[in-house]
Design an enzyme around this catalytic site. Structure first.
Site, PDB file in Angstrom:
ATOM      1  N   LYS A 127       0.856  -1.206   0.000  1.00 63.94           N
ATOM      2  CA  LYS A 127       0.000   0.000   0.000  1.00 63.94           C
ATOM      3  C   LYS A 127       0.888   1.250   0.000  1.00 63.94           C
ATOM      4  O   LYS A 127       0.675   2.173  -0.795  1.00 63.94           O
ATOM      5  CB  LYS A 127      -0.857  -0.030   1.256  1.00 63.94           C
ATOM      6  CG  LYS A 127      -1.452   1.311   1.650  1.00 63.94           C
ATOM      7  CD  LYS A 127      -2.334   1.210   2.863  1.00 63.94           C
ATOM      8  CE  LYS A 127      -1.613   1.423   4.154  1.00 63.94           C
ATOM      9  NZ  LYS A 127      -1.369   2.835   4.528  1.00 63.94           N
ATOM     10  N   ASN A 128       1.923   1.255   0.853  1.00 64.03           N
ATOM     11  CA  ASN A 128       2.725   2.479   1.014  1.00 64.03           C
ATOM     12  C   ASN A 128       3.731   2.689  -0.097  1.00 64.03           C
ATOM     13  O   ASN A 128       4.394   3.717  -0.141  1.00 64.03           O
ATOM     14  CB  ASN A 128       3.414   2.486   2.389  1.00 64.03           C
ATOM     15  CG  ASN A 128       2.397   2.698   3.510  1.00 64.03           C
ATOM     16  OD1 ASN A 128       1.229   3.002   3.252  1.00 64.03           O
ATOM     17  ND2 ASN A 128       2.818   2.500   4.743  1.00 64.03           N
ATOM     18  N   CYS A 170      -4.430  11.776  12.874  1.00 69.36           N
ATOM     19  CA  CYS A 170      -5.201  10.536  12.859  1.00 69.36           C
ATOM     20  C   CYS A 170      -5.025   9.931  14.247  1.00 69.36           C
ATOM     21  O   CYS A 170      -4.393  10.521  15.119  1.00 69.36           O
ATOM     22  CB  CYS A 170      -4.690   9.598  11.762  1.00 69.36           C
ATOM     23  SG  CYS A 170      -3.043   9.002  12.078  1.00 69.36           S
ATOM     24  N   ARG A 225       0.584  13.932  13.050  1.00 70.02           N
ATOM     25  CA  ARG A 225       1.029  13.748  11.668  1.00 70.02           C
ATOM     26  C   ARG A 225       1.306  15.099  10.973  1.00 70.02           C
ATOM     27  O   ARG A 225       0.630  15.498  10.039  1.00 70.02           O
ATOM     28  CB  ARG A 225       0.007  12.950  10.864  1.00 70.02           C
ATOM     29  CG  ARG A 225      -0.508  11.696  11.517  1.00 70.02           C
ATOM     30  CD  ARG A 225       0.572  10.648  11.790  1.00 70.02           C
ATOM     31  NE  ARG A 225       1.147  10.095  10.593  1.00 70.02           N
ATOM     32  CZ  ARG A 225       0.638   9.077   9.906  1.00 70.02           C
ATOM     33  NH1 ARG A 225      -0.482   8.540  10.313  1.00 70.02           N
ATOM     34  NH2 ARG A 225       1.217   8.614   8.834  1.00 70.02           N
ATOM     35  N   ASP A 271       5.318   0.363  11.983  1.00 68.46           N
ATOM     36  CA  ASP A 271       4.107  -0.321  11.499  1.00 68.46           C
ATOM     37  C   ASP A 271       4.056  -1.788  11.913  1.00 68.46           C
ATOM     38  O   ASP A 271       3.064  -2.456  11.650  1.00 68.46           O
ATOM     39  CB  ASP A 271       4.016  -0.228   9.967  1.00 68.46           C
ATOM     40  CG  ASP A 271       3.714   1.187   9.538  1.00 68.46           C
ATOM     41  OD1 ASP A 271       3.816   1.475   8.338  1.00 68.46           O
ATOM     42  OD2 ASP A 271       3.407   2.022  10.413  1.00 68.46           O
ATOM     43  N   ARG A 315      -8.235  -0.827   5.269  1.00 65.57           N
ATOM     44  CA  ARG A 315      -7.442   0.257   4.657  1.00 65.57           C
ATOM     45  C   ARG A 315      -6.107  -0.283   4.151  1.00 65.57           C
ATOM     46  O   ARG A 315      -5.534   0.255   3.215  1.00 65.57           O
ATOM     47  CB  ARG A 315      -7.158   1.348   5.703  1.00 65.57           C
ATOM     48  CG  ARG A 315      -8.267   2.314   5.975  1.00 65.57           C
ATOM     49  CD  ARG A 315      -7.741   3.482   6.784  1.00 65.57           C
ATOM     50  NE  ARG A 315      -6.455   3.901   6.268  1.00 65.57           N
ATOM     51  CZ  ARG A 315      -5.401   4.239   7.040  1.00 65.57           C
ATOM     52  NH1 ARG A 315      -5.496   4.192   8.341  1.00 65.57           N
ATOM     53  NH2 ARG A 315      -4.251   4.595   6.493  1.00 65.57           N
TER      54      ARG A 315
HETATM   55  C1  EPZ Z   1       4.723   6.801   6.356  1.00 66.13           C
HETATM   56  O1  EPZ Z   1       3.958   7.818   6.947  1.00 66.13           O
HETATM   57  C2  EPZ Z   1       3.779   5.623   6.231  1.00 66.13           C
HETATM   58  N1  EPZ Z   1       2.655   6.015   5.370  1.00 66.13           N
HETATM   59  C3  EPZ Z   1       3.290   5.242   7.634  1.00 66.13           C
HETATM   60  O2  EPZ Z   1       2.404   4.137   7.513  1.00 66.13           O
HETATM   61  C4  EPZ Z   1       4.500   4.852   8.472  1.00 66.13           C
HETATM   62  O3  EPZ Z   1       4.069   4.521   9.776  1.00 66.13           O
HETATM   63  C5  EPZ Z   1       5.459   6.055   8.531  1.00 66.13           C
HETATM   64  O4  EPZ Z   1       5.830   6.437   7.192  1.00 66.13           O
HETATM   65  C6  EPZ Z   1       6.721   5.768   9.317  1.00 66.13           C
HETATM   66  O5  EPZ Z   1       7.376   4.674   8.767  1.00 66.13           O
HETATM   67  C7  EPZ Z   1       2.834   6.050   4.049  1.00 66.13           C
HETATM   68  O6  EPZ Z   1       3.913   5.789   3.530  1.00 66.13           O
HETATM   69  C8  EPZ Z   1       1.645   6.432   3.222  1.00 66.13           C
HETATM   70  P1  EPZ Z   1       6.665  10.123   8.421  1.00 66.13           P
HETATM   71  P2  EPZ Z   1       4.505   9.319   6.969  1.00 66.13           P
HETATM   72  O7  EPZ Z   1       6.484  11.398   7.685  1.00 66.13           O
HETATM   73  O8  EPZ Z   1       5.378   9.567   5.795  1.00 66.13           O
HETATM   74  C9  EPZ Z   1       7.448  13.315  11.687  1.00 66.13           C
HETATM   75  C10 EPZ Z   1       0.189   3.281   7.591  1.00 66.13           C
HETATM   76  O9  EPZ Z   1      -0.909   3.261   8.097  1.00 66.13           O
HETATM   77  N2  EPZ Z   1       7.149  14.297  10.622  1.00 66.13           N
HETATM   78  O10 EPZ Z   1       7.794   9.221   8.037  1.00 66.13           O
HETATM   79  O11 EPZ Z   1       3.376  10.217   7.212  1.00 66.13           O
HETATM   80  C11 EPZ Z   1       6.207  12.576  12.119  1.00 66.13           C
HETATM   81  O12 EPZ Z   1       5.554  13.269  13.152  1.00 66.13           O
HETATM   82  C12 EPZ Z   1       1.072   4.452   7.899  1.00 66.13           C
HETATM   83  O13 EPZ Z   1       0.588   2.429   6.810  1.00 66.13           O
HETATM   84  C13 EPZ Z   1       7.341  15.650  10.889  1.00 66.13           C
HETATM   85  O14 EPZ Z   1       7.732  16.032  11.988  1.00 66.13           O
HETATM   86  O15 EPZ Z   1       5.387   9.282   8.267  1.00 66.13           O
HETATM   87  C14 EPZ Z   1       6.758  11.273  12.619  1.00 66.13           C
HETATM   88  O16 EPZ Z   1       7.195  11.428  13.954  1.00 66.13           O
HETATM   89  C15 EPZ Z   1       0.959   4.741   9.392  1.00 66.13           C
HETATM   90  N3  EPZ Z   1       7.063  16.545   9.908  1.00 66.13           N
HETATM   91  C16 EPZ Z   1       7.990  11.047  11.761  1.00 66.13           C
HETATM   92  O17 EPZ Z   1       8.299  12.291  11.144  1.00 66.13           O
HETATM   93  C17 EPZ Z   1       6.615  16.158   8.668  1.00 66.13           C
HETATM   94  O18 EPZ Z   1       6.387  17.040   7.801  1.00 66.13           O
HETATM   95  C18 EPZ Z   1       7.792  10.032  10.679  1.00 66.13           C
HETATM   96  O19 EPZ Z   1       6.677  10.422   9.959  1.00 66.13           O
HETATM   97  C19 EPZ Z   1       6.443  14.784   8.425  1.00 66.13           C
HETATM   98  C20 EPZ Z   1       6.721  13.867   9.410  1.00 66.13           C
END
Ligand code: EPZ
Length: 416
Positions: A22-23, A116, A121, A305, A397
């Site tokens: 999915k990701n 969420c 996020r 995850d 999802r």
């Molecule tokens: C991706 O989310 C995945 N989603 C998530 O899977 C996964 O848990 C996550 O990466 C971490 O591996 C998709 O790829 C669609 P991040 P993402 O930006 O990119 C902080 C699922 O359900 N951050 O890597 O949104 C954030 O708060 C989902 O499959 C900022 O501070 O996660 C977090 O602590 C759940 N500012 C960390 O980075 C930003 O602008 C990682 O978040 C963006 C993120």
């Protein structure tokens, strides 16, 4: 509201095929906005997040033709750059449309995704990265409004290695004027896969999969064909379910190199692992696992995850262990539900101390998010008695037909 009912029925045994990730599919679909030519994508998972983002793409004017796990998406007639809140709030990954829309059309109005269940996020990295490429970005009425006649190459270092922010910037820089260097990039396998797709479309990208990526912008990108790589989290979920039920399964159509850290933890737990280039066998010899400490961190460390799934495994294992969640601020909601099944877990901030029990008891529980649903399914498969899991729309999802796949391996499971 869908419910899943599971009766604990001993070890999982048999084979299961893993769907496309999915990701990985989400940024691949978003990347089709970068070209007016059709894109053919194979191995698309049949999960709700994918149908949602495809509906959103059609709203923008894209034409989508699905054929089983394949699809053709044609963004030649896209006539809107607005991703509305009603759609975006159901799938946060819509933020991935921001970079491609801005890069191809010079403007994008994408609703702020909002938080969420697992955390706030934030998307500040997406926004500051696009500003570094020369975009003017403002937040108005809950929308990210981005404008740029033409993005220009720049250097940008991420504060945190954000997966989707790295993907957004990769797509935007592909059409920018000049060279972009991105530092402190996410290393998840979805990133090099997206870079491979963009290069097949004519982009010039080096270093994807490392923390430093160099992109030489081009004027246009072409359509291409791409195959979505297998889902590493679905793979890990089935393996963990087999470990928790003291079973013996083979997971097919997967890539073991995508989840080496998880495989190491399963071996530490006492499982016997064998692997080929697209399959993994996990056997337990009918033995109960040992508790293992896990700490979530960006790839290639233990993935957040998979945290909830290992919480279930540790709840049933011999001994005690800690589960530390460092990525999201509220990703322990499955603990309260596990405790209803008899799990002995103490929460101390971002650390859960889990004291394994030989057996859990079936109970009515509620899914709170996608991976929490998987955790409760694993616990229910190994529990005594019947468990009813409510709100399993979360599950759909991110997992394709998980109930039938588990039933094929001996689970007593039905959806109501
Ligand atoms: C991706 O989310 C995945 N989603 C998530 O899977 C996964 O848990 C996550 O990466 C971490 O591996 C998709 O790829 C669609 P991040 P993402 O930006 O990119 C902080 C699922 O359900 N951050 O890597 O949104 C954030 O708060 C989902 O499959 C900022 O501070 O996660 C977090 O602590 C759940 N500012 C960390 O980075 C930003 O602008 C990682 O978040 C963006 C993120």
């Amino acid at each position: 509201m869908d419910k899943i009912i599971i009766s604990g029925n001993g070890p999982l045994c048999g084979e299961v095929r893993v769907a496309g990730a999915k990701n990985a599919a989400l940024p691949i679909i978003a990347a089709s906005l970068l070209t007016p030519e059709p894109m053919k994508i194979g191995n698309i998972p049949g999960v709700r997040d994918i149908s949602t983002i495809l509906k959103l793409m059609e709203l923008l004017g894209a034409r989508v033709e699905r054929d089983g796990t394949g699809l053709v998406i044609d963004c030649g007639e896209v006539n809107s750059v607005q991703a509305p809140y009603e759609m975006v709030k159901t799938i946060r990954a819509s933020i991935l449309l921001l970079g491609p829309l801005l890069a191809r059309f010079g403007e994008a109005d994408v609703s702020l995704p909002g938080g969420c269940a697992i955390g706030t996020r934030p998307v500040n990295e997406h926004i500051s990265g696009l500003e570094a490429l020369g975009a003017e970005v403002s937040i108005e009425g809950g929308y990210i409004k981005a404008r740029a006649k033409r993005l220009r190459g720049a250097s940008y270092t991420f504060d945190v290695p954000s997966v989707t922010a790295t993907e957004n910037l990769l797509m935007a820089a592909a059409l920018a004027d000049g060279i972009t260097t991105l530092e402190n990039c996410a290393l998840e396998p979805e990133i090099p896969d997206l870079a491979q797709l963009l290069c097949a479309m004519g982009a010039k990208i080096r270093g994807a999969g490392t923390s430093s990526i160099r992109i030489e912008g081009v004027n246009t990108l072409q359509g291409t064909i791409h195959h979505v790589p297998p889902d590493r989290i679905e793979t890990g979920t089935f393996l963990t379910a087999a470990a928790a039920t003291r079973g013996d399964i083979i997971v097919q159509d997967t890539k073991p190199e995508f989840l080496q850290h998880v495989l190491g933890k399963l071996e530490q737990a006492g499982c016997l692992l064998q692997q080929g280039n697209d399959w993994i066998r996990l056997s337990t010899g009918g033995k109960r696992c040992r508790a293992v400490n896990v700490t979530t961190a960006p790839y290639p460390a233990f993935p957040t995850d998979m945290q909830a799934q290992f919480m279930a495994l540790n709840s049933l294992a011999e001994g005690s262990a800690t589960v530390v969640e460092n990525i999201f601020e509220n990703r322990f909601m499955h603990v309260a539900e596990l405790q209803r099944m008899g799990a002995d877990v103490e929460l101390q901030g971002h650390t859960a101390i889990v004291h394994g029990q030989a057996r859990l008891q079936g109970a009515p529980v509620m899914a709170t998010d996608l991976r929490a649903s998987a955790c409760l399914i694993i616990a229910a498969l190994a529990a005594e008695g019947e468990t009813t899991i409510d709100r399993v729309y979360h599950l759909d999802r991110g997992y394709t037909n998980i109930d039938t796949k588990l039933a094929d391996m001996g689970a007593v499971i039905r959806r109501e």
